[in-house]
Design an enzyme around this catalytic site. Sequence first.
Site, PDB file in Angstrom:
ATOM      1  N   VAL A  11      -7.447   0.956   9.347  1.00 51.04           N
ATOM      2  CA  VAL A  11      -6.821   0.027  10.508  1.00 51.04           C
ATOM      3  C   VAL A  11      -6.365  -1.093   9.719  1.00 51.04           C
ATOM      4  CG1 VAL A  11      -7.203  -0.752  12.691  1.00 51.04           C
ATOM      5  CG2 VAL A  11      -8.194   1.526  11.940  1.00 51.04           C
ATOM      6  N   GLN A  12      -5.293  -1.624   9.950  1.00 49.32           N
ATOM      7  CA  GLN A  12      -4.727  -2.935   9.284  1.00 49.32           C
ATOM      8  C   GLN A  12      -5.245  -3.857  10.497  1.00 49.32           C
ATOM      9  OE1 GLN A  12      -3.214  -3.337   6.287  1.00 49.32           O
ATOM     10  NE2 GLN A  12      -3.484  -5.475   6.610  1.00 49.32           N
TER      11      GLN A  12
ATOM     12  N   LYS B 163     -14.293  55.022  14.450  1.00 48.93           N
ATOM     13  CA  LYS B 163     -13.481  54.495  13.198  1.00 48.93           C
ATOM     14  C   LYS B 163     -13.828  52.778  13.391  1.00 48.93           C
ATOM     15  CE  LYS B 163      -9.204  55.440  13.904  1.00 48.93           C
ATOM     16  NZ  LYS B 163      -9.534  56.268  15.144  1.00 48.93           N
TER      17      LYS B 163
ATOM     18  N   LYS C 192       0.712  -1.277   0.075  1.00 45.69           N
ATOM     19  CA  LYS C 192       0.076  -0.069   0.158  1.00 45.69           C
ATOM     20  C   LYS C 192       0.924   1.365  -0.010  1.00 45.69           C
ATOM     21  CE  LYS C 192      -3.406  -2.458   2.480  1.00 45.69           C
ATOM     22  NZ  LYS C 192      -4.132  -3.112   3.726  1.00 45.69           N
TER      23      LYS C 192
ATOM     24  N   SER D  75     -20.509 -21.081   4.976  1.00 51.46           N
ATOM     25  CA  SER D  75     -20.047 -22.286   5.383  1.00 51.46           C
ATOM     26  C   SER D  75     -21.124 -23.415   5.636  1.00 51.46           C
ATOM     27  CB  SER D  75     -19.042 -22.306   6.551  1.00 51.46           C
ATOM     28  OG  SER D  75     -19.584 -21.723   7.772  1.00 51.46           O
TER      29      SER D  75
ATOM     30  N   PRO E  85      -1.954 -16.155  -5.796  1.00 47.21           N
ATOM     31  CA  PRO E  85      -2.457 -14.918  -5.494  1.00 47.21           C
ATOM     32  C   PRO E  85      -1.929 -14.189  -6.726  1.00 47.21           C
ATOM     33  CG  PRO E  85       0.144 -15.747  -5.129  1.00 47.21           C
ATOM     34  CD  PRO E  85      -0.734 -16.999  -5.511  1.00 47.21           C
TER      35      PRO E  85
ATOM     36  N   ASP F 249     -11.515   2.461   3.503  1.00 47.64           N
ATOM     37  CA  ASP F 249     -11.288   1.008   3.561  1.00 47.64           C
ATOM     38  C   ASP F 249     -12.828   0.667   3.619  1.00 47.64           C
ATOM     39  OD1 ASP F 249      -9.582  -0.967   3.440  1.00 47.64           O
ATOM     40  OD2 ASP F 249      -9.306  -1.115   5.427  1.00 47.64           O
TER      41      ASP F 249
ATOM     42  N   LEU G  27     -13.776  62.407  22.121  1.00 49.08           N
ATOM     43  CA  LEU G  27     -14.965  61.358  22.093  1.00 49.08           C
ATOM     44  C   LEU G  27     -14.627  60.488  20.902  1.00 49.08           C
ATOM     45  CD1 LEU G  27     -17.803  63.944  22.226  1.00 49.08           C
ATOM     46  CD2 LEU G  27     -16.574  62.915  24.109  1.00 49.08           C
TER      47      LEU G  27
ATOM     48  N   GLY H 278     -19.600 -16.587   1.168  1.00 53.55           N
ATOM     49  CA  GLY H 278     -18.909 -15.815   2.450  1.00 53.55           C
ATOM     50  C   GLY H 278     -20.017 -14.599   2.978  1.00 53.55           C
ATOM     51  N   ARG H 279     -19.968 -14.092   4.116  1.00 54.68           N
ATOM     52  CA  ARG H 279     -20.796 -13.154   4.392  1.00 54.68           C
ATOM     53  C   ARG H 279     -20.018 -11.998   5.377  1.00 54.68           C
ATOM     54  NH1 ARG H 279     -24.714 -17.004   8.309  1.00 54.68           N
ATOM     55  NH2 ARG H 279     -22.820 -17.917   9.395  1.00 54.68           N
TER      56      ARG H 279
END
Length: 942
Positions: free
Chosen positions: A109-110, A393, A66, A207, A279, A135, A389, A182-183
């Site tokens: 967050v890894q 301004k 990354k 599964s 992979p 992510d 006085l 997969g869920r």
Amino acid sequence: ASQGAGCTPYSQHPVDDNHLSFCRQVRERLKKDVEEMKSQDPNFSPGFVVLQVGDREDSNLYISMKMKAAAEIGIKARHLKLPKMVTEEEVLHSIREVNNDSSVHGLIVQLPLDSVNKIDTEKVTNAVAPEKDVDGLTSINAGKLSRGDLGDCFIPCTPNGCMELIKQTGVSVAGKRAVVVGRSKIVGAPMHDLLLWNHATVTTCHSKTADLASEAEILVTGIGKPEIVKGEWIKEGAVVIDCGINSIADSTKSSGKRVVGDVHYASAKERAAFITPVPGGVGPMTVAMLMQNTVLSAKRFFASHKPGKWNITYTKLNLLKPVPSDIEISRACTPKPIDQLAKEIGLLPDELELYGNTKAKVQLETLKRLQAQPDGKYVVVTGITPTPLGEGKSTTTIGLVQALGAHLKLNVFACVRQPSQGPTFGIKGGAAGGGYSQVIPMEEFNLHLTGDIHAITAANNLVAAAIEARMFHEATQSDKALYNRLVPLSGGQRKFSPIQINRLKKLGIEKTEPTALIEEEISRFARLDIDPDSITWQRVLDTNDRFLRKITVGESPTEKGHTRSCQFDITVASEIMAVLALTTSLEDMRQRLAKMVVATSRSGEPVTAEDLGVSGALTVLMRDAVKPNLMQTLEGTPVFVHAGPFANIAHGNSSILADKIALKLVGPSGFVVTEAGFGADIGMEKFFNIKCRYSGLRPHVVVLVATVRALKMHGGGPTVTAGMPLPKEYVEENLELLEKGCCNMKKQVENASAFGIPVVVAVNAFKTDTDAELDLICNLAKEAGAFNAVRCSHWAEGGTGAVALGEAVQRAAEAPSHFSFLYQTELPIVDKIRIIAQKIYGADDIELLPEAQQKVERYTKQGFGNLPICMAKTHLSLSHDPEKKGVPTGFILPIRDIRASVGAGFLYPLVGSMPTMPGLPTRPCFYDIDLDPVTGQVNGLF
């Protein structure tokens, strides 16, 4: 990992050496997007943070991929690595810090979290700010995806990458039967939602599903079970996206294992039309989508925080007749929360330090972020020679910005000085404007605000204490004893501090080892040898106290008879206040504080705060005071309140830093309106010749405030006394007296025009003024060379009463201008004083009294002759005599003395007596001031 180097993710597609892979195309596109943003703002870069807990080897590998991808694209990436022993609260604290960092647009967050302590992963991932959740794992982004709100949410990277891979096959998703195996929250569940909202008919298996055989035309797996999906289960010609990463034993590999997906690749590729390898298939696309989300987040931030793009709401006034008291008006208006105003004008959350709900400090880093942004138009408000006085301004400044903002819909900022507590409790009262043109809340504005004046008091008096202590110790110790105490033994050795190294360099001693100095060098280093009669540094207090104008210090027996006569000044007369107003950065302030000359040695050398060793400590005391204070007007336009130097012995203008930040925030079409103290012959002249010289800023318009009563006074009207009713000449029409007094206005128009800047005269109308009187002033002002002259009723009507003034200022800002300084600083001191006296005051010549002549010679010899001049004279006349009204002529301007504010960067000649510590009158304002114990409201302040 070779995916990003050019491989296609599909086994059925041949490698095309003539085209980059889709991953590479995505990265090239993102790189161009980043370059486009940087072309618009060279200081902008998308920011990305990976937060890791622990040191898992697989996580380190993924993070390195990354970081490498981010670097290729031009994203500024940071790896925030926390140790394994970190607690959940420490992780959440780190996430909050990144959430608040405006330079970071993407935070991931890894997972998994590798900690010895129990950490709730759901709590941690949900702590990421949704707008930085690239992510796509927070409940907010997941909820938007499940509802089909795809426009402003972040889609999780792996499902998003899968969708892109499916689209690259050329297969249309709409109407297809899709199965997700997969869920999980990272892949399965969001993949289901994404396919559904792309119009596929989706089934989710897991599964526990009895039969995974499928008629799916699109199959996505992310179940984490090695090779659970067999080839015979796959429909012929299906698109198969395998997100699984699993290790299985393999004796042929040196590691004894190999990586496989959820799909049995060998059998599946015989049936699938397209299939991703593992992979090297989905992984690189996931990284590409992560980068895409980060750039998208940066683009959203860039678009919504474009400098000068305000989304401001204005506060509507409920004008009453007769006009109530200032405090009643202030309390009838509910200020916007200051963090809301900051957001409206383009300030970022981490650029703001809140001091309650109605005021805040702004970080100097804002200026760095906006440095590529063009400045807005710069307007200075000044006045004719006033009555005791005052002629309004401050009220005109606030009324003008309310008109430009709330009514003419322009970005506009007011930049004004912070009032001293002394006059507030003495005779003057508040200084936040008046009527329906005010800075609110008035109590906050006029009292402690954020403590800047107190910081100056502390810093100033530290210098005074350092002077007395140094003289005492030098008078009571030998050279050797003094040196040993200045450079004490620590851990068996002596060491110079950095500030002492600076002193050695100033003395021409190049040694850095304390034991290497010879006796003569020790004596020169250790002894400042201050001449007590030459001390120019005084103690200060932000209270009017006449009995401190002359005091004796050192009366305690412990000081062994070392007494000395000295005095207190009011805090706003401190040189440190002038330094604060003229500094351009924290580093510049440190240098200016170091250069402040506090006395002269018996040999005639200037003694500075750096010589005393105190300048670093002064910078520490001033580290918060250097940040401008953000407030607002009655109509909800922003105001910077910062610095408040005396307008006689100092330059009488608010800070350069406030002006610079405001000019960037308003953008090239916006306006910054600042006010110069006293009349144009003092505050405006110093604004141009001192403040503009150091800031490098060039004003576009001068607004010259005039009133009927002041011009009648200059025409020969009776004396005007604060606290006494005005004589009838001032409340009844008298055109002859008025026309005679307009000579002062004509001279001040001439003074402003001498700098090459268009002048707009603002006639501040009072209820006793007649139309004929107001018209006469406007006509004579234009005849005198003013660009325009308009009557104003902002005190009674707020911004509405200054719309004509705002329009005139707009037009004048577009008119040609040829700004130039009145003198060059290289001229001799006397010549510079003479130019101001003759061209601005109308004097025939100047006369230097003996003490002033001695100072000219001393400062020239000491190298201070090239500093600009800050004249200290009465504000009640163009001459040195406050009784001489109109436009005095035929006078010689006497210069009684000349003093140096070397740190601030000017010399100030004294014309007559200049009191620097006001006294309380017989009946001060504090008689009327009290606190309501029930409501907590301040009563009687205005």
